[in-house]
Design a protein around this motif. Structure first.
Motif, short mmCIF file in Angstrom:
data_model
loop_
_atom_site.label_atom_id
_atom_site.label_comp_id
_atom_site.label_asym_id
_atom_site.label_seq_id
_atom_site.Cartn_x
_atom_site.Cartn_y
_atom_site.Cartn_z
N ILE B 202 0.83 -1.19 0.00
CA ILE B 202 0.00 0.00 0.00
C ILE B 202 0.87 1.26 0.00
O ILE B 202 0.51 2.29 -0.53
CB ILE B 202 -0.99 -0.07 1.20
CG1 ILE B 202 -2.36 0.35 0.73
CG2 ILE B 202 -0.55 0.70 2.39
CD1 ILE B 202 -2.93 -0.55 -0.32
N GLN B 203 2.05 1.13 0.61
CA GLN B 203 2.96 2.26 0.63
C GLN B 203 3.48 2.57 -0.77
O GLN B 203 3.60 3.73 -1.16
CB GLN B 203 4.13 1.95 1.58
CG GLN B 203 4.74 3.18 2.23
CD GLN B 203 3.70 4.05 2.92
OE1 GLN B 203 2.88 3.56 3.69
NE2 GLN B 203 3.71 5.35 2.63
N GLU B 204 3.75 1.52 -1.53
CA GLU B 204 4.19 1.71 -2.91
C GLU B 204 3.09 2.41 -3.72
O GLU B 204 3.34 3.34 -4.48
CB GLU B 204 4.54 0.36 -3.56
CG GLU B 204 5.10 0.55 -4.97
CD GLU B 204 5.25 -0.76 -5.75
OE1 GLU B 204 5.10 -1.84 -5.16
OE2 GLU B 204 5.50 -0.66 -6.97
N ALA B 205 1.85 1.97 -3.52
CA ALA B 205 0.73 2.58 -4.24
C ALA B 205 0.60 4.06 -3.86
O ALA B 205 0.36 4.92 -4.70
CB ALA B 205 -0.57 1.83 -3.94
N TYR B 206 0.79 4.33 -2.56
CA TYR B 206 0.72 5.70 -2.08
C TYR B 206 1.74 6.62 -2.74
O TYR B 206 1.49 7.78 -2.99
CB TYR B 206 0.94 5.71 -0.56
CG TYR B 206 -0.20 6.35 0.19
CD1 TYR B 206 -1.23 7.01 -0.47
CD2 TYR B 206 -0.26 6.28 1.56
CE1 TYR B 206 -2.28 7.57 0.22
CE2 TYR B 206 -1.31 6.84 2.26
CZ TYR B 206 -2.32 7.48 1.57
OH TYR B 206 -3.35 8.05 2.25
N ASN B 207 2.92 6.06 -2.99
CA ASN B 207 4.00 6.86 -3.56
C ASN B 207 3.98 6.90 -5.09
O ASN B 207 4.85 7.50 -5.70
CB ASN B 207 5.36 6.30 -3.11
CG ASN B 207 5.54 6.46 -1.61
OD1 ASN B 207 4.93 7.33 -1.00
ND2 ASN B 207 6.34 5.60 -1.00
N SER B 208 3.00 6.23 -5.71
CA SER B 208 2.97 6.21 -7.17
C SER B 208 2.20 7.42 -7.70
O SER B 208 1.65 8.20 -6.94
CB SER B 208 2.35 4.91 -7.66
OG SER B 208 0.97 4.87 -7.35
N ASP B 209 2.19 7.57 -9.04
CA ASP B 209 1.50 8.72 -9.64
C ASP B 209 0.01 8.46 -9.84
O ASP B 209 -0.80 9.38 -9.84
CB ASP B 209 2.09 9.01 -11.03
CG ASP B 209 3.59 9.23 -10.98
OD1 ASP B 209 4.04 9.90 -10.05
OD2 ASP B 209 4.29 8.72 -11.88
N HIS B 210 -0.32 7.20 -10.04
CA HIS B 210 -1.65 6.88 -10.56
C HIS B 210 -2.01 5.49 -10.04
O HIS B 210 -1.20 4.58 -10.08
CB HIS B 210 -1.55 6.91 -12.10
CG HIS B 210 -2.80 6.58 -12.84
ND1 HIS B 210 -2.86 6.55 -14.21
CD2 HIS B 210 -4.07 6.26 -12.43
CE1 HIS B 210 -4.08 6.23 -14.61
NE2 HIS B 210 -4.83 6.05 -13.54
#
Lengths: 302, 274
Positions: B202-210
């Motif tokens: 979820i942290q990776e998703a949070y740090n992504s653009d989209h």
């Protein structure tokens, strides 16, 4: 009966240019009815260690004892000694059938879903029990029970394992081992790649198996799981065992955590911060967010 | 100037057999240089989408466009050259008998001159922290180490689109962070590289653009991380993870402790420890 490793070392591709010592002089005692996690960086020897626990790998040097089964290599030959027999004069042969050990200690590999091969889920789960001598009928009963234990219903039994999702396949593969009703259940990263709900359901299943009196040993990178579920933890690094301790002690040992690059669960850090700032909650009660909230509730209502 | 779209799905439907629909009318666009995370529960259809984008599976309906070009039987091999894919299980993508051979395999296919190859192999092996292992046999590496090699092999071919199908899920936390940092570093050097990451992190998703959220083969949400994570309860209903303080606040609310709801450790300490 317990599990004992005595000065166990293991070298892959021994006597070749690729030789690699994956385990170095590991000595270890695991009591009956343990719930234990093996942690450590990738390549630290965790998977190599667990493959010794059901005789899949034999130590290059040292001895492995699982219940009454003793495994070692002597003069380049595999040696399987049944300790019950070796102490009893009426047995001439002291060896045991490796299948007895495999039934006693069931190992679920990393990505077990890639090992499914049968046409139907039923046949796949029945494969193990039948190998260990169950009749078709008995095996089917075991499969029906196991599929429900892993959180799938009986309708899955007639489906092809290959049309299932990754998470469902994982459950089917684990059901194949659980169907054998092993006394020791060993799982190599059983929750990797599962969604949060799948992870929780899987861990609740292992807890149920532990509560039923079995030993559960799992390899994991997930410190939330270590804190919430297991009673003991073993830390591996570069083939050596650095610690055999409890999650509570491990997560409080800051120097050790820094040296081993282990990060305690965030909920544990939050709890410590609250305690350091004078909130009177008990650290050993903190297992997850809901137990943290319970402790806050207790303190605030007193 | 209009931004380039590197990947576009137009009304894609797909089923592994006639009776089932695994992907149900999904459309989304990924801009060139964007870091897209595709999230959803197990069995939601995320990995199927990755296989459709690379032309490994053929959709029942709809079109897939790579840089505006609709994928057909005739151009799939050409379009695939721009796409690197890293699967969840590194054992399924290892070809060479040593780490060096494995990274070389893709380069050989691309006809990279032999005298340039060693330098490229060294560079990418070093970037993923595997340069000490170049002569090792893949079967003796741990799962995480194999995955780093797979990533090196894909990146060495300079793809325009890199698809990661849960490719960090088997790494330890440090290894995972290392790979994500590596991907970010590579994106800094090559801002036009499009990343499509299928993840439960979820942290990776949070740090992504989209972020695109898939559930049961349908697209549920599509937007920036802030837009997508605004509704925590909906995320939980979809069996997805949410950030720590959102979870804590939900639990505090349940126990009539709403007054302690916080969005950071500092504010929680302030409210609880007076």
């Amino acid at each position: 009966m317990p599990i004992k490793l005595k000065d166990v070392s293991y070298t892959y591709s021994q006597k070749t240019p690729f030789a690699f010592e994956a385990l170095k002089h590991v000595s270890l005692d695991i009591k009956d009815h343990s719930f234990l996690a093996l942690i450590g960086e990738t390549g630290s020897g965790k998977s190599t260690l667990v493959q010794h626990l059901n005789g899949l790998l034999l130590p290059t040097s040292g001895e492995v004892q699982i219940s009454n089964y003793m495994l070692s290599i002597e003069n380049g030959k595999r040696k399987y000694v049944d300790l019950n027999k070796s102490q009893n004069k009426k047995y001439r042969k002291k060896q045991f059938d490796i299948r007895n050990l495999r039934k006693y200690a069931g190992l679920v590999f990393q990505f077990p879903e890639y090992q499914l091969f049968e046409e139907t889920v039923l046949k796949d789960i029945c494969f193990g029990p039948k190998n260990f001598g169950a009749t078709d009928q008995e095996a089917e009963m075991m499969a029906k029970e196991a599929i429900q234990l892993v959180g799938l219903d009986e309708s899955y039994l007639s489906r092809s394992p290959f049309e299932l999702s990754g998470g469902e396949k994982r459950r089917v593969a684990i059901a194949g081992i659980i169907a054998l009703n092993p006394s020791v259940l060993i799982l190599d990263e059983p929750t990797a790649g599962l969604d949060p709900q799948g992870e929780r359901e899987m861990m609740e299943l292992f807890k149920k198996i532990y509560d039923a009196g079995k030993t559960v040993i799992l390899v994991t990178h997930n410190m939330d799981i270590v804190l919430k579920y297991v009673k003991e933890v073993i830390v591996m690094k570069k083939g050596e065992m650095l610690a055999h301790t409890t999650p509570l002690k491990l997560f409080q040992d800051e120097k050790f955590l820094i040296n081993t690059a282990i990060e305690p669960p965030f909920v544990f850090k939050v709890a410590r911060e609250l305690i350091d700032n004078g909130l009177d909650i008990e650290l050993d009660k903190i297992k997850d967010i809901s137990s943290l909230v319970k402790e806050i509730e207790r303190v605030k209502h007193e | 100037m209009e931004e380039n779209i590197s990947v576009e799905l137009e009304n894609i439907s797909f089923g592994y057999s006639k009776e089932v629909t695994n992907i149900d009318n999904i459309s989304f666009k990924v801009k060139e240089g964007e870091y897209l995370t595709l999230i959803g529960h197990n069995g939601s259809g995320k990995s199927t989408i990755a296989r459709l984008i690379t032309g490994l599976l053929l959709q029942r309906k709809g079109n897939i466009k790579i840089f505006g070009e609709t994928m057909t039987d005739d151009n799939v091999l050409k379009l695939r050259k721009d796409i690197g894919i890293i699967f969840q299980n590194p054992d399924n993508q290892f070809i060479g008998s040593t780490v060096r051979d494995d990274i070389a395999f893709g380069l050989e296919n691309d006809c990279v001159p032999e005298d340039e190859m060693e330098g490229i192999i060294q560079e990418y092996a070093a970037r993923v922290g595997m340069d000490e292992y170049l002569d090792k046999e893949p079967s003796n590496l741990s799962g995480g180490q194999k995955q780093r090699v797979a990533i090196a092999g894909a990146l060495a071919r300079h793809p325009k689109i890199l698809i990661m199908d849960e490719s960090t899920s088997m790494l330890d936390p440090k290894g995972k962070r290392g790979i994500l940092n590596l991907i970010h570093k590579i994106k800094e050097n090559d801002p036009l590289l499009t990343i499509i990451s299928i993840t439960h992190d979820i942290q990776e998703a949070y740090n992504s653009d989209h972020v695109v959220v898939i559930s049961k083969g349908r697209k549920i949400l599509d937007g920036t991380p802030d837009e997508v994570f605004a509704d925590s309860k909906k995320m939980i209903d979809m069996k997805l993870d949410i950030p720590f303080f959102k979870k804590l606040n939900i639990e505090l609310e349940k126990s009539d402790l709403s007054k302690y709801k916080s969005n950071s450790l500092e504010s929680l300490v302030k409210k609880l420890c007076r």
